[in-house]
Design a protein around this motif. Structure first.
Motif, PDB file in Angstrom:
ATOM      1  N   GLY A  69       0.814  -1.195   0.000  1.00 55.81           N
ATOM      2  CA  GLY A  69       0.000   0.000   0.000  1.00 55.81           C
ATOM      3  C   GLY A  69       0.852   1.250   0.000  1.00 55.81           C
ATOM      4  N   TRP A  70       0.297   2.303  -0.540  1.00 57.85           N
ATOM      5  CA  TRP A  70       0.906   3.627  -0.446  1.00 57.85           C
ATOM      6  C   TRP A  70      -0.012   4.494   0.420  1.00 57.85           C
ATOM      7  N   PHE A  71       0.604   5.143   1.372  1.00 53.48           N
ATOM      8  CA  PHE A  71      -0.107   6.078   2.234  1.00 53.48           C
ATOM      9  C   PHE A  71       0.630   7.411   2.171  1.00 53.48           C
ATOM     10  N   ARG A  72      -0.042   8.455   2.569  1.00 54.02           N
ATOM     11  CA  ARG A  72       0.615   9.760   2.582  1.00 54.02           C
ATOM     12  C   ARG A  72       0.192  10.541   3.814  1.00 54.02           C
ATOM     13  N   GLN A  73       1.082  11.410   4.229  1.00 51.60           N
ATOM     14  CA  GLN A  73       0.796  12.253   5.380  1.00 51.60           C
ATOM     15  C   GLN A  73       1.250  13.665   5.084  1.00 51.60           C
ATOM     16  N   ALA A  74       0.270  14.560   5.047  1.00 50.85           N
ATOM     17  CA  ALA A  74       0.546  15.975   4.836  1.00 50.85           C
ATOM     18  C   ALA A  74       0.811  16.633   6.184  1.00 50.85           C
ATOM     19  N   GLN A 109      -1.495  17.925  -7.869  1.00 46.08           N
ATOM     20  CA  GLN A 109      -2.036  19.176  -7.361  1.00 46.08           C
ATOM     21  C   GLN A 109      -1.381  19.505  -6.022  1.00 46.08           C
ATOM     22  N   PRO A 110      -1.413  20.760  -5.610  1.00 49.30           N
ATOM     23  CA  PRO A 110      -0.818  21.117  -4.314  1.00 49.30           C
ATOM     24  C   PRO A 110      -1.346  20.274  -3.146  1.00 49.30           C
ATOM     25  N   ASP A 111      -2.595  19.854  -3.222  1.00 50.10           N
ATOM     26  CA  ASP A 111      -3.158  19.010  -2.162  1.00 50.10           C
ATOM     27  C   ASP A 111      -2.509  17.634  -2.095  1.00 50.10           C
ATOM     28  N   ASP A 112      -1.749  17.267  -3.110  1.00 56.47           N
ATOM     29  CA  ASP A 112      -1.041  15.977  -3.094  1.00 56.47           C
ATOM     30  C   ASP A 112       0.288  16.073  -2.338  1.00 56.47           C
ATOM     31  N   THR A 113       0.652  17.273  -1.931  1.00 54.79           N
ATOM     32  CA  THR A 113       1.894  17.457  -1.183  1.00 54.79           C
ATOM     33  C   THR A 113       1.841  16.699   0.135  1.00 54.79           C
ATOM     34  N   ALA A 114       2.822  15.840   0.338  1.00 52.88           N
ATOM     35  CA  ALA A 114       2.846  15.000   1.544  1.00 52.88           C
ATOM     36  C   ALA A 114       4.113  14.154   1.534  1.00 52.88           C
ATOM     37  N   VAL A 115       4.343  13.506   2.632  1.00 52.28           N
ATOM     38  CA  VAL A 115       5.332  12.437   2.661  1.00 52.28           C
ATOM     39  C   VAL A 115       4.604  11.149   2.318  1.00 52.28           C
ATOM     40  N   TYR A 116       5.112  10.453   1.333  1.00 52.10           N
ATOM     41  CA  TYR A 116       4.484   9.218   0.869  1.00 52.10           C
ATOM     42  C   TYR A 116       5.245   8.020   1.432  1.00 52.10           C
ATOM     43  N   TYR A 117       4.477   7.091   1.976  1.00 53.96           N
ATOM     44  CA  TYR A 117       5.050   5.887   2.565  1.00 53.96           C
ATOM     45  C   TYR A 117       4.523   4.654   1.839  1.00 53.96           C
TER      46      TYR A 117
END
Length: 125
Positions: free
Chosen positions: A34-39, A86-94
């Motif tokens: 899985g890919w998760f992200r945290q903004a 998009q700017p809302d995709d900005t995050a650290v992706y794990y």
């Protein structure tokens, strides 16, 4: 290191990035990835997942049609192709992996036993 994530960076809105998640120790054909992200200031959220045993993909509604998860079994690598960023995709992706992630639980981070170190994605407007 069970999982190694790479490919993050800075991109302009509308651009693309491809992330990679590689394992050299896990049995690739038996895991779910899985890919998760945290903004900043937000909780970690599900992005997408693939269950190798059935080769089925799952996506959060926010990325459907823009992101695609794929695998290269010869390289024990899962890719996350991200388009129309998009700017809302900005995050650290794990990236995360687990051997016993049932299909109804793929969106739950707690179901994954192994985690990569995270790779930062920044989308400028």
């Amino acid at each position: 290191v069970q999982l190694q994530a790479s490919g993050g960076g800075l991109v302009q809105a509308g651009g693309s990035l491809r992330l990679a998640c590689t394992t050299s120790t896990l049995t690739f054909s038996s895991i779910s990835v899985g890919w998760f992200r945290q903004a900043p200031g937000k909780e970690r959220e599900f992005v997408t997942a693939i269950r190798m045993i059935e080769d089925k993909r799952y996506y959060d509604d926010s990325v459907k049609g823009r992101f695609a998860i794929s695998k290269d079994s010869a390289k024990n690598t899962v890719y996350l192709q991200m388009n129309s960023l998009q700017p809302d995709d900005t995050a650290v992706y794990y990236c995360a992996a687990g051997y016993s992630v049932h299909q109804i639980f793929v969106r739950q981070s707690k179901r994954y036993d192994y985690w990569g170190q995270g790779t930062e994605v920044t989308v400028s407007s």
